[in-house]
Design a protein around this motif. Sequence first.
Motif, mmCIF file in Angstrom:
data_model
loop_
_atom_site.group_PDB
_atom_site.id
_atom_site.type_symbol
_atom_site.label_atom_id
_atom_site.label_comp_id
_atom_site.label_asym_id
_atom_site.label_seq_id
_atom_site.Cartn_x
_atom_site.Cartn_y
_atom_site.Cartn_z
ATOM 1 N N ILE A 142 1.030 -1.248 0.064
ATOM 2 C CA ILE A 142 -0.008 0.052 0.014
ATOM 3 C C ILE A 142 0.994 1.129 0.143
ATOM 4 O O ILE A 142 2.065 1.062 0.067
ATOM 5 C CB ILE A 142 -0.965 0.185 1.248
ATOM 6 C CG1 ILE A 142 -0.142 -0.068 2.480
ATOM 7 C CG2 ILE A 142 -1.926 -1.310 1.015
ATOM 8 C CD1 ILE A 142 -0.965 0.249 3.734
ATOM 9 N N HIS A 143 0.151 2.204 -0.080
ATOM 10 C CA HIS A 143 0.814 3.676 -0.167
ATOM 11 C C HIS A 143 0.361 4.329 1.429
ATOM 12 O O HIS A 143 -0.300 3.806 1.897
ATOM 13 C CB HIS A 143 0.456 4.667 -1.096
ATOM 14 C CG HIS A 143 1.049 4.195 -2.444
ATOM 15 N ND1 HIS A 143 2.016 4.770 -3.292
ATOM 16 C CD2 HIS A 143 0.441 3.391 -3.374
ATOM 17 C CE1 HIS A 143 2.218 4.146 -4.286
ATOM 18 N NE2 HIS A 143 1.226 3.223 -4.546
ATOM 19 N N LEU A 144 1.512 5.256 1.703
ATOM 20 C CA LEU A 144 1.330 5.977 2.929
ATOM 21 C C LEU A 144 -0.191 6.585 3.026
ATOM 22 O O LEU A 144 -0.867 6.762 4.298
ATOM 23 C CB LEU A 144 2.231 6.773 3.101
ATOM 24 C CG LEU A 144 3.060 7.020 4.712
ATOM 25 C CD1 LEU A 144 4.458 7.408 4.561
ATOM 26 C CD2 LEU A 144 1.981 7.624 5.691
ATOM 27 N N GLY A 145 -0.363 7.181 1.902
ATOM 28 C CA GLY A 145 -1.812 7.796 1.844
ATOM 29 C C GLY A 145 -1.746 9.440 1.377
ATOM 30 O O GLY A 145 -0.932 9.924 0.629
ATOM 31 N N GLY A 146 -2.619 9.923 1.977
ATOM 32 C CA GLY A 146 -2.689 11.606 1.659
ATOM 33 C C GLY A 146 -1.835 12.407 2.585
ATOM 34 O O GLY A 146 -1.795 12.068 3.949
ATOM 35 N N LEU A 147 -1.689 13.669 2.219
ATOM 36 C CA LEU A 147 -1.170 14.827 3.085
ATOM 37 C C LEU A 147 -2.023 15.425 3.951
ATOM 38 O O LEU A 147 -1.875 15.674 5.268
ATOM 39 C CB LEU A 147 -0.303 15.888 2.350
ATOM 40 C CG LEU A 147 0.987 15.423 1.682
ATOM 41 C CD1 LEU A 147 1.724 16.521 1.073
ATOM 42 C CD2 LEU A 147 1.985 15.034 3.003
ATOM 43 N N TYR A 148 -3.258 15.768 3.571
ATOM 44 C CA TYR A 148 -4.324 16.281 4.281
ATOM 45 C C TYR A 148 -3.721 17.747 4.928
ATOM 46 O O TYR A 148 -3.997 18.133 6.004
ATOM 47 C CB TYR A 148 -4.768 15.557 5.143
ATOM 48 C CG TYR A 148 -5.320 14.240 4.371
ATOM 49 C CD1 TYR A 148 -6.459 14.343 3.661
ATOM 50 C CD2 TYR A 148 -4.832 12.832 4.801
ATOM 51 C CE1 TYR A 148 -7.003 13.383 3.070
ATOM 52 C CE2 TYR A 148 -5.154 11.903 4.149
ATOM 53 C CZ TYR A 148 -6.150 12.050 3.297
ATOM 54 O OH TYR A 148 -6.913 10.862 2.489
ATOM 55 N N ARG A 180 4.588 11.288 -5.666
ATOM 56 C CA ARG A 180 3.819 12.751 -5.548
ATOM 57 C C ARG A 180 4.069 13.288 -4.142
ATOM 58 O O ARG A 180 4.246 14.489 -3.846
ATOM 59 C CB ARG A 180 2.603 12.837 -5.910
ATOM 60 C CG ARG A 180 2.447 12.430 -7.351
ATOM 61 C CD ARG A 180 0.592 12.562 -7.870
ATOM 62 N NE ARG A 180 -0.012 11.769 -6.889
ATOM 63 C CZ ARG A 180 -0.879 12.335 -6.103
ATOM 64 N NH1 ARG A 180 -1.066 13.904 -6.328
ATOM 65 N NH2 ARG A 180 -1.788 11.693 -5.437
ATOM 66 N N LEU A 181 3.880 12.670 -3.049
ATOM 67 C CA LEU A 181 3.652 12.961 -1.757
ATOM 68 C C LEU A 181 4.682 12.274 -0.801
ATOM 69 O O LEU A 181 5.262 13.145 0.105
ATOM 70 C CB LEU A 181 2.214 12.440 -1.368
ATOM 71 C CG LEU A 181 1.165 13.101 -2.184
ATOM 72 C CD1 LEU A 181 -0.353 12.704 -1.511
ATOM 73 C CD2 LEU A 181 1.139 14.515 -2.134
ATOM 74 N N PHE A 182 4.920 11.094 -0.779
ATOM 75 C CA PHE A 182 5.661 10.512 0.663
ATOM 76 C C PHE A 182 6.960 9.674 -0.242
ATOM 77 O O PHE A 182 6.635 8.756 -0.940
ATOM 78 C CB PHE A 182 4.953 9.682 1.355
ATOM 79 C CG PHE A 182 3.676 10.123 2.195
ATOM 80 C CD1 PHE A 182 4.008 10.861 3.141
ATOM 81 C CD2 PHE A 182 2.480 10.217 1.772
ATOM 82 C CE1 PHE A 182 3.231 11.722 3.907
ATOM 83 C CE2 PHE A 182 1.444 10.813 2.563
ATOM 84 C CZ PHE A 182 1.755 11.487 3.504
ATOM 85 N N SER A 183 8.173 10.364 0.145
ATOM 86 C CA SER A 183 9.342 9.677 -0.529
ATOM 87 C C SER A 183 9.797 8.643 0.345
ATOM 88 O O SER A 183 9.325 8.222 1.702
ATOM 89 C CB SER A 183 10.335 10.934 -0.485
ATOM 90 O OG SER A 183 10.675 11.259 1.041
ATOM 91 N N LEU A 184 10.894 8.142 0.020
ATOM 92 C CA LEU A 184 11.674 7.020 0.768
ATOM 93 C C LEU A 184 12.251 7.567 2.039
ATOM 94 O O LEU A 184 11.970 6.817 3.172
ATOM 95 C CB LEU A 184 13.141 6.693 0.043
ATOM 96 C CG LEU A 184 14.032 5.720 0.629
ATOM 97 C CD1 LEU A 184 13.487 4.480 0.848
ATOM 98 C CD2 LEU A 184 15.151 5.817 -0.041
ATOM 99 N N HIS A 204 9.756 5.736 -8.906
ATOM 100 C CA HIS A 204 8.926 6.869 -7.855
ATOM 101 C C HIS A 204 10.089 7.736 -7.231
ATOM 102 O O HIS A 204 10.029 8.792 -6.837
ATOM 103 C CB HIS A 204 8.042 6.155 -6.754
ATOM 104 C CG HIS A 204 6.726 5.794 -7.648
ATOM 105 N ND1 HIS A 204 5.779 4.879 -6.468
ATOM 106 C CD2 HIS A 204 6.255 5.910 -8.522
ATOM 107 C CE1 HIS A 204 4.856 4.846 -7.570
ATOM 108 N NE2 HIS A 204 5.152 5.131 -8.710
ATOM 109 N N HIS A 205 11.223 6.951 -6.922
ATOM 110 C CA HIS A 205 12.337 7.524 -6.520
ATOM 111 C C HIS A 205 12.882 8.668 -7.315
ATOM 112 O O HIS A 205 13.584 9.581 -6.781
ATOM 113 C CB HIS A 205 13.366 6.473 -6.106
ATOM 114 C CG HIS A 205 14.488 7.104 -5.199
ATOM 115 N ND1 HIS A 205 14.277 7.593 -3.807
ATOM 116 C CD2 HIS A 205 15.830 7.202 -5.551
ATOM 117 C CE1 HIS A 205 15.596 7.994 -3.440
ATOM 118 N NE2 HIS A 205 16.523 7.699 -4.482
ATOM 119 N N GLU A 206 12.939 8.322 -8.432
ATOM 120 C CA GLU A 206 13.306 9.301 -9.416
ATOM 121 C C GLU A 206 12.705 10.573 -9.650
ATOM 122 O O GLU A 206 12.988 11.733 -9.675
ATOM 123 C CB GLU A 206 13.654 8.652 -10.876
ATOM 124 C CG GLU A 206 14.752 7.468 -11.047
ATOM 125 C CD GLU A 206 14.430 6.621 -12.431
ATOM 126 O OE1 GLU A 206 13.772 7.183 -13.146
ATOM 127 O OE2 GLU A 206 15.289 5.814 -12.524
#
Length: 340
Positions: A142-148, A180-184, A204-206
């Motif tokens: 999964i992804h971490l989600g949104g920034l909100y 877009r939102l949460f990096s390594l 995504h890291h690039e």
Amino acid sequence: MKIGYPCMNNSLDCTSASTFRLASYSDERVEQTVASNLACLKRILEYNLEHGLLFFRIGSDIVPFGSHAINTFPWQTRFAPEFKAIGDFIKEHKMRVSMHPDQFVVLNSPNPDIVQRSIAELVYQGSMMDLMGLDSTAKLQIHLGGLYGDRDTAIARFIATWHTLPANVQVRVVVENDDRLFSLHDCLELHAATGIPILFDNFHHECLNHGEPMAEALRLAAATWHPTRDGNMMMDYSSQSHGERRGKHVAAIEEDLFRDFLKELGDLDVDIMLEIKDKEASAHKACGMMRELSLLPPAPAGYEPPIFTPKQVVAASEAEAAKPKKPRAKTTKTSAASIK
């Protein structure tokens, strides 16, 4: 090291992702559809074994509306033998599988209803892996989600929700760095607080990073995987589609870029999922390159890999692009420049 592709096989005349509209729900349709999906999944795994593609991402729709309250059909007991047989096949041949719940799974949403639906989906997908008898090296990505609007609060909310997950789901969850939102860097912070492994995505890291060179980033992510509980690091591989918006995946593997990436791996033993539109066509090419470099065992005597014509590759890419996409969870947009 293993190589694989996600969800669909374009060479076979079946799909493991058949579904239907919610308005058309019936127990009979669920039973028929699950039977068809599982039969096709077995065929895909058999194809993959024949060609040395030992890593596969199972699609989310094996059981239509598997996490929805409308689905009261006892599919877990009805199809227990079929799930077990698939799991036995995977284990016997030392294959590896994962699942990637859709983008509506957002554990850090401030909306309690979205969070509960997200948990239900993870429980549903994890239960299929349990029915297959697979250990905790089979993962839910999964992804971490949104920034909100607040990165630290968003991460804290994810951590709080993760602690509420059933233990048999917790051990399967891995988090992917996104574009877009949460990096390594953010995922490493999450790992430090929870022990959740990071499923590294090179593309995504690039797109979004804090200046970590690729070789260093790979090793930072690999260090978050426990060798027995989690197994080898899983990662996603792709590259930029030329002339398209930033972040759009390439239609077919670019051999020079992939060879360069393999050099960055060095001696890391990782399982690579190709997020490339032509699916198994690129996986065969990658497998051949890795065999040349002795990163995979040699093919059996007399093995001839399938040949894909340019027309087949284009058709597969167009079919992938035409699939309906579920909407992303609403988030507060940001850019790499705004990351702390």
